[in-house]
Enzyme design. Structure first.
Site, PDB file in Angstrom:
ATOM      1  N   PRO A  16       0.839  -1.201   0.000  1.00 28.71           N
ATOM      2  CA  PRO A  16       0.000   0.000   0.000  1.00 28.71           C
ATOM      3  C   PRO A  16       0.871   1.247   0.000  1.00 28.71           C
ATOM      4  CG  PRO A  16       0.061  -0.969   2.190  1.00 28.71           C
ATOM      5  CD  PRO A  16       0.785  -1.917   1.284  1.00 28.71           C
ATOM      6  N   CYS A 100       3.334   3.317   8.763  1.00 28.04           N
ATOM      7  CA  CYS A 100       3.574   4.595   8.098  1.00 28.04           C
ATOM      8  C   CYS A 100       4.477   5.476   8.958  1.00 28.04           C
ATOM      9  CB  CYS A 100       2.258   5.313   7.827  1.00 28.04           C
ATOM     10  SG  CYS A 100       2.482   6.915   6.998  1.00 28.04           S
TER      11      CYS A 100
END
Length: 335
Positions: A16, A100
């Site tokens: 992703p 992230c």
């Protein structure tokens, strides 16, 4: 490679990436050999459900199974609500983002910042797993920094919580994307749990994919930045893992066909104004390494209509074909 009831066609997964792994990119990578593609992260804040950006990110029309949607947040109940929302919208796998490294994400204690709070990690995972009937997976880094690599403990928490696969990027949050990914921690995680482990980080060539799988014992590899402008990397890796032979680099006419197909997908999803702008970065990635590409990208980035953009792309590739160019990847291009 299995995730819950889903048997993937191979062990190659598209990572992703915010602003990159939209539906056209996911579908393209799947068509070129990836076994699964994970969506861009979707914020769990329910106030965002009605936004155009969120609607695009939860649009899976035409995608092959299994459909995996990544969620971002730090509130267990909100993440559970977002998981149910996305399952109702077609998600077959829910992935939780705890990897992230972006400052704006970590400042709200989401993404890789969660690795510093193992109790909250457990609470989030248990709550989301209980909220949906589909498999829940997790994406992490090796830890917050090199002095606090706790990926093994996080992996064990994940397994106990009911997580059905774990992807791990071989860097800490502090490393961001600098330096080189390390795989010793991934190997230690694999040895510590029974759920599938997916290795991520600096997997740029078929040979590197083979090395990482062998070195870590991971069940699969996840590829992100290396596939930008190179979706055929998945077929190259799949072929190499099966035969030990490297496929030749794609010829320019194929690159042109793939790029044009990608561009039309972007235009259809985003519309002219946004599609034109999103397309620019992809065109830059596809043309990297071709003759006169820097000059072309400078010109292309000034164009303000889809028609002009397509003409420029076709003219550029016509010039390449006249030269009989092929795309050759140096190691630095693959990084």
């Amino acid at each position: 490679m299995r995730i819950g009831p889903h048997k993937l066609k191979n062990n190659l997964i598209v990572a992703p990436m915010a602003g990159v792994t939209d539906r056209p990119f996911r579908m393209l990578c799947r068509s070129m050999g990836a076994g699964m593609a994970v969506s861009e992260m979707v914020a769990s804040n329910s106030l965002l459900y009605g936004s155009e950006k969120t609607k695009r990110r939860t649009n899976h029309d035409g995608e092959a199974d299994p459909i995996s949607v990544q969620l971002l947040g730090a509130d267990p109940k909100m993440l559970a609500q977002a998981a149910r929302y996305n399952v109702d919208a077609g998600a077959q796998i829910i992935d939780i983002n705890m990897g992230c490294p972006a400052k704006k994400i970590c400042h709200v204690m989401a993404g890789s910042a969660l690795l510093r709070n193992e109790a909250l990690v457990a609470q989030i995972l248990e709550t989301v797993v209980a909220a949906v009937s589909v498999p829940v997976t997790l994406k992490i880094r090796t830890g917050w920094d090199t002095k606090n690599r706790n990926a093994v403990r996080i992996a064990q928490i994940a397994e106990i919580s009911g997580i059905q696969a774990l992807a791990i990027h071989g860097r800490t949050r502090a490393c961001a994307y600098t330096g080189e990914a390390e795989y010793d921690t991934i190997a230690a995680v694999k040895a510590s749990v029974k759920i599938p482990v997916i290795a991520n980080g600096d997997i740029t060539t078929p040979e590197k994919a083979h090395y990482v799988l062998e070195y870590t014992g991971a069940d699969a590899v996840m590829i992100g930045r290396a596939a930008q402008g190179r979706p055929w990397l998945f077929r190259e890796i799949a072929h190499f893992l099966e035969t030990g032979v490297r496929l030749p680099a794609p010829q320019v006419d194929e690159i042109q066909r793939v790029l044009l197909n990608h561009l039309h997908g972007l235009y259809d999803l985003y519309g002219e104004r946004t599609g034109l702008r999103v397309a620019r970065k992809h065109i830059s990635w596809y043309t990297k390494g071709l003759a006169d590409s820097a000059q072309f990208r400078h010109y292309m980035n000034q164009l303000e209509s889809i028609a002009e953009q397509l003409i420029a792309v076709n003219d550029f590739f016509a010039g390449q074909l006249q030269r009989g160019e092929r795309l050759h990847y140096a190691e630095e291009l693959a990084a």
